[in-house]
Design an enzyme around this catalytic site. Structure first.
Site, PDB file in Angstrom:
ATOM      1  N   GLY A   1       4.100  -7.388 -10.382  1.00 16.92           N
ATOM      2  CA  GLY A   1       5.582  -7.383 -10.877  1.00 16.92           C
ATOM      3  C   GLY A   1       5.696  -7.239 -12.155  1.00 16.92           C
TER       4      GLY A   1
ATOM      5  CD  GLU B   1      -1.504  -9.562  -5.051  1.00 18.29           C
ATOM      6  OE1 GLU B   1      -0.313  -8.977  -4.854  1.00 18.29           O
ATOM      7  OE2 GLU B   1      -1.958 -10.347  -4.092  1.00 18.29           O
ATOM      8  N   PRO B   2      -1.272  -6.885 -10.362  1.00 20.23           N
ATOM      9  CG  PRO B   2      -2.550  -6.387 -12.493  1.00 20.23           C
ATOM     10  CD  PRO B   2      -2.636  -7.128 -11.250  1.00 20.23           C
TER      11      PRO B   2
ATOM     12  NE  ARG C   1       7.247  -1.476 -11.945  1.00 17.83           N
ATOM     13  CZ  ARG C   1       7.969  -0.779 -11.129  1.00 17.83           C
ATOM     14  NH1 ARG C   1       8.332   0.279 -11.595  1.00 17.83           N
ATOM     15  NH2 ARG C   1       8.378  -1.173 -10.055  1.00 17.83           N
TER      16      ARG C   1
ATOM     17  NE  ARG D   1       9.556   3.914 -10.089  1.00 22.26           N
ATOM     18  CZ  ARG D   1      10.562   3.462 -11.151  1.00 22.26           C
ATOM     19  NH1 ARG D   1      10.678   4.111 -12.156  1.00 22.26           N
ATOM     20  NH2 ARG D   1      10.781   2.335 -11.195  1.00 22.26           N
TER      21      ARG D   1
ATOM     22  CB  CYS E   1      17.739  22.243  -0.075  1.00 22.39           C
ATOM     23  SG  CYS E   1      17.019  23.830  -0.570  1.00 22.39           S
ATOM     24  CD  GLU E   2      17.998  16.283   0.553  1.00 19.71           C
ATOM     25  OE1 GLU E   2      19.127  15.405   0.460  1.00 19.71           O
ATOM     26  OE2 GLU E   2      17.311  16.250   1.770  1.00 19.71           O
TER      27      GLU E   2
ATOM     28  CE1 TYR F   1       4.204   1.180  -6.524  1.00 19.79           C
ATOM     29  CE2 TYR F   1       4.859   0.451  -8.761  1.00 19.79           C
ATOM     30  CZ  TYR F   1       4.427   0.063  -7.527  1.00 19.79           C
ATOM     31  OH  TYR F   1       3.833  -1.261  -7.402  1.00 19.79           O
TER      32      TYR F   1
HETATM   33  N1  LLP Z   1       1.655  -7.203  -4.928  1.00 20.78           N
HETATM   34  C1  LLP Z   1       2.553  -7.187  -3.900  1.00 20.78           C
HETATM   35  C2  LLP Z   1       2.406  -8.049  -2.487  1.00 20.78           C
HETATM   36  C3  LLP Z   1       3.562  -6.104  -4.014  1.00 20.78           C
HETATM   37  O1  LLP Z   1       4.201  -5.890  -2.852  1.00 20.78           O
HETATM   38  C4  LLP Z   1       3.501  -5.172  -5.283  1.00 20.78           C
HETATM   39  C5  LLP Z   1       4.227  -4.012  -5.091  1.00 20.78           C
HETATM   40  C6  LLP Z   1       2.637  -5.292  -6.162  1.00 20.78           C
HETATM   41  C7  LLP Z   1       1.616  -6.407  -6.011  1.00 20.78           C
HETATM   42  C8  LLP Z   1       2.403  -4.592  -7.479  1.00 20.78           C
HETATM   43  O2  LLP Z   1       3.533  -4.507  -8.052  1.00 20.78           O
HETATM   44  P1  LLP Z   1       3.998  -4.209  -9.512  1.00 20.78           P
HETATM   45  O3  LLP Z   1       2.918  -4.758 -10.432  1.00 20.78           O
HETATM   46  O4  LLP Z   1       3.609  -2.697  -9.450  1.00 20.78           O
HETATM   47  O5  LLP Z   1       5.246  -4.326  -9.886  1.00 20.78           O
HETATM   48  N2  LLP Z   1       8.112   1.792  -5.660  1.00 20.78           N
HETATM   49  C9  LLP Z   1       9.084   0.675  -6.456  1.00 20.78           C
HETATM   50  C10 LLP Z   1       7.784  -0.276  -6.672  1.00 20.78           C
HETATM   51  C11 LLP Z   1       7.368  -0.918  -5.355  1.00 20.78           C
HETATM   52  C12 LLP Z   1       6.490  -2.174  -5.441  1.00 20.78           C
HETATM   53  C13 LLP Z   1       6.092  -2.486  -4.407  1.00 20.78           C
HETATM   54  N3  LLP Z   1       5.205  -3.714  -4.354  1.00 20.78           N
HETATM   55  C14 LLP Z   1       8.894   1.505  -8.077  1.00 20.78           C
HETATM   56  O6  LLP Z   1       8.860   2.624  -8.135  1.00 20.78           O
HETATM   57  O7  LLP Z   1       9.694   0.970  -8.802  1.00 20.78           O
END
Ligand code: LLP
Length: 403
Positions: free
Chosen positions: A225, A259-260, A262, A298, A328-329, A357
């Site tokens: 997150g 769990e990084p 992004r 995105r 086509c959107e 993503y």
């Molecule tokens: N752990 C869990 C349980 C998750 O659901 C996620 C992301 C992560 C770790 C990794 O999160 P991050 O560190 O990347 O924020 N498609 C969306 C983001 C969806 C995230 C889903 N879960 C976007 O493009 O912003």
């Protein structure tokens, strides 16, 4: 400096380019922030699941956070140690649970009472004790986009504190379940520390109350997150993030699992697209490019901002334009009202912050093959996924031809 023009020429467009050195720097900064405490950075594969990217992090010592058995297989294939692999997700099938258990991964993140029963049953069949962690939903507003917020009771993820307690007691009494961790993840693209701290306090308190009934967990899984800067957002420094978490864990001997996704890949990735045409409707200017929502979803899905750069036209006065793709959107755009110099056929646009993503959320909509992917490491480029051909797209179809 990456020579984007040369890469576009060599590999064609649309194209994803990943800076592996920048990915490494992000990994090391976050790992360093947790120094002094045992930690596992389990890379959230969903952010960018190219096997070479996973392999790159695995070589640095990363684990993997997976949300399907496909992702578990990718992690294993890329050389991630099984004891650093976590399997999360709100809806796991029996065959996925079975394969994950047989692969001897670190633990399965369980997200409901019903799922706990399935895991127990499958472990019993396999004659083993399944290592599990329970995903707690701390009911905290993470203050991010509603589509990527997960830590509220309105969201489908995890279980509330009381249910979690009951589940731990049950798991602890089962011969086929071994509760070793606790997990929370309140959302993605987090730019405020307070909700994370509040969630950690709630979950750490639960760990303490479980200790009083002799349930000793080993892993404190804080999810992912951590947000990044797309435009001008104030972001959280890895050190502050780690301190906020660690300060809630006093007197607890826990390994922190993070769990990084992004944070590790977004700003190390670029999406390259070329101008096809310009056109105007009355005074509205459109720049039509060869990349589209099927390549980078995105902007269309979240209204997300990605910085866009044109090389070699810095002296030309910009005017605003919508940057749109060939799909086509009307929702097919990479940016709206974006200031750009006047452009010509084949001018190159560089879309920033596209390493997370991006490719992974791509599709074949409009029978468009997905982009190629290229890694740049130590100034050398390497193709890590070929551009999809028409033949790739139709390979699994079985037309019924009437003669
Ligand atoms: N752990 C869990 C349980 C998750 O659901 C996620 C992301 C992560 C770790 C990794 O999160 P991050 O560190 O990347 O924020 N498609 C969306 C983001 C969806 C995230 C889903 N879960 C976007 O493009 O912003």
């Amino acid at each position: 400096m990456i020579d984007f023009l040369a890469l576009a020429k060599k590999y064609g467009t649309p194209l994803y380019v990943y800076d592996f050195d920048a990915m490494q720097a992000q990994y090391e900064a976050l790992k360093e922030a947790f120094k002094g405490r045992k930690s596992i950075l389990a890379y959230a594969i969903k952010a960018n699941s190219n096997i070479s990217v996973i392999q790159h992090f695995a070589t640095l010592g990363a684990g993997a956070d997976c949300v399907s058995i496909g992702e578990v297989r990718r992690a294993l294939l890329a050389g991630v140690a099984p004891y650093k692999i976590i399997f999360s997700g709100v809806g796991k099938r029996d065959d996925e649970i079975q394969e994950a258990l047989a692969s001897n991964i670190l633990y399965i993140n369980v997200e409901s009472d019903a799922e706990l029963s399935r895991v127990e049953l499958i472990a019993k069949r396999l004659g083993m004790a399944a290592r599990i962690s329970i995903r707690v939903n701390p009911n905290i507003d993470p203050k991010t986009h509603p589509y990527i917020s997960t830590g509220l009771h309105d969201n489908k993820f995890g279980v509330d504190i009381n249910t979690a307690k009951r589940m731990y007691l049950r798991a602890n009494n089962s011969e086929y379940l071994d509760p070793i961790g606790i997990h929370f993840h309140i959302g993605s693209q987090l730019t405020e520390l307070e909700p994370i701290r509040e969630a950690a306090i709630i979950v750490a308190d639960l760990v303490r109350s479980l200790q009083t009934v002799n349930i000793d967990l080993k892993f404190f899984d804080i999810g992912g997150g951590l947000g990044i800067r797309y435009r001008d957002e104030e972001t959280i420094e890895p050190y502050e993030y780690a301190q906020a978490i660690l300060s809630t864990l006093t007197a607890l001997e826990l390994t922190v699992v993070c769990e990084p996704g992004r944070f590790l890949t977004a700003n190390a990735g670029y999406f390259l697209t070329k101008v096809l045409y310009e056109k105007c409707h009355d005074h509205k200017r459109f720049v039509i490019v060869d990349g589209a929502m099927n390549d980078l979803l995105r902007p269309s899905l979240y209204g997300a901002y990605h910085r866009i750069e044109v090389i070699g036209k810095e002296d030309v006065e910009p005017t605003v334009a919508d940057i749109v793709g060939p799909v086509c959107e009307s929702g097919d755009f990479l940016a709206k009202s974006y200031p750009l110099p006047s452009l010509e056929h084949n001018d190159l646009l560089i879309v920033h912050s596209a390493g997370a993503y991006g490719f992974g959320m791509g599709s074949n909509y409009n029978t468009r093959g997905r982009s190629a992917e290229v890694a740049v490491e130590n100034t050398k480029s390497r193709l890590i996924r070929q551009r999809e051909s028409f033949e790739d797209l139709i390979a699994l179809e079985t037309p019924y031809l009437k003669r």
